[in-house]
Design a protein around this motif. Structure first.
Motif, PDB file in Angstrom:
ATOM      1  N   SER A   7       0.826  -1.205   0.000  1.00  0.00           N
ATOM      2  CA  SER A   7       0.000   0.000   0.000  1.00  0.00           C
ATOM      3  C   SER A   7       0.859   1.253   0.000  1.00  0.00           C
ATOM      4  O   SER A   7       2.039   1.217   0.346  1.00  0.00           O
ATOM      5  N   LEU A  28      -6.336  -0.752  -6.085  1.00  0.00           N
ATOM      6  CA  LEU A  28      -7.544  -0.411  -5.348  1.00  0.00           C
ATOM      7  C   LEU A  28      -7.340   0.915  -4.625  1.00  0.00           C
ATOM      8  O   LEU A  28      -6.287   1.147  -4.043  1.00  0.00           O
ATOM      9  N   HIS A  29      -8.376   1.765  -4.665  1.00  0.00           N
ATOM     10  CA  HIS A  29      -8.294   3.075  -4.028  1.00  0.00           C
ATOM     11  C   HIS A  29      -9.254   3.140  -2.857  1.00  0.00           C
ATOM     12  O   HIS A  29     -10.443   2.858  -3.007  1.00  0.00           O
ATOM     13  N   GLY A  30      -8.712   3.502  -1.697  1.00  0.00           N
ATOM     14  CA  GLY A  30      -9.534   3.642  -0.501  1.00  0.00           C
ATOM     15  C   GLY A  30      -9.393   5.030   0.081  1.00  0.00           C
ATOM     16  O   GLY A  30      -8.776   5.909  -0.522  1.00  0.00           O
ATOM     17  N   SER A  34      -3.936   3.713  -1.203  1.00  0.00           N
ATOM     18  CA  SER A  34      -4.251   2.784  -2.280  1.00  0.00           C
ATOM     19  C   SER A  34      -3.508   1.484  -2.011  1.00  0.00           C
ATOM     20  O   SER A  34      -2.495   1.468  -1.316  1.00  0.00           O
ATOM     21  N   SER A 153     -12.347  -2.638   5.628  1.00  0.00           N
ATOM     22  CA  SER A 153     -11.798  -1.627   4.720  1.00  0.00           C
ATOM     23  C   SER A 153     -12.501  -1.783   3.386  1.00  0.00           C
ATOM     24  O   SER A 153     -12.743  -2.916   2.946  1.00  0.00           O
ATOM     25  N   TYR A 155     -12.589  -0.488  -0.806  1.00  0.00           N
ATOM     26  CA  TYR A 155     -11.790   0.098  -1.887  1.00  0.00           C
ATOM     27  C   TYR A 155     -12.581   0.063  -3.178  1.00  0.00           C
ATOM     28  O   TYR A 155     -13.459  -0.781  -3.360  1.00  0.00           O
TER      29      TYR A 155
END
Length: 164
Positions: A7, A28-30, A34, A153, A155
């Protein structure tokens, strides 16, 4: 088969993905960071990965979906109970509208197991979540299974962001 995660900032994760275009990496973007995912039976391209053994696998990850990661930090006593109870989730998910993929992940060098699922959107996940028992606190009340509180979490992975 193993799954590796790393990450960082969206820009840095994108640069790693671009550097290793021949590898199947999922960005993946959170909120706040990321994550890059690398699923392989070979060595990973990541320098400092979190490594997981895949205990259960259904479907194939896509580059456009909504990812939910249930992070479950388990004590040594809780690991076998968790593996017994939560490694047969794919039959409950595969027939749900919007289902894309599911992985149950056993950590190699930590205590946090992950149930990772990918959906076409949040509403698809929410329908499935209500149909399965993912309330880990029910199990925890009976035994001291966790080293800390489980958390979720989320994403987003979209093709448009991949093309940046």
């Amino acid at each position: 088969m193993n799954l590796y995660m790393t990450s960082g900032t969206p820009e840095f994760m994108q640069s790693i993905k671009k550097k290793y275009q021949k590898e199947e990496l999922f960005l993946l973007h959170g909120t706040g960071n990321s994550v890059l995912i690398h699923e392989t039976s070979n060595k990973t391209v990541f320098q400092v990965p979190r490594k997981y053994e895949i205990l259960e696998s259904a479907g194939q990850f896509s580059h456009k979906g909504y990812f939910v990661l249930h992070n479950i930090p388990l004590s040594d006593e809780g690991k076998s109970i968790f593996e017994y109870k939560y490694t047969n989730l794919s039959p409950t998910a595969q027939n749900e509208p919007g289902f894309i993929a599911l992985r149950v992940l056993k950590p190699i060098k930590s205590d946090t197991y992950i149930i990772m699922s990918e959906w076409s959107g949040p509403s698809s996940y929410e329908v499935w979540e209500k149909s399965v028992d993912l309330d880990f606190s029910i199990v925890a009340d009976k035994q001291n299974l966790f080293t800390s509180a489980p958390y979720i979490s989320t994403y987003q992975s979209t093709q448009e962001e991949e093309a940046i």
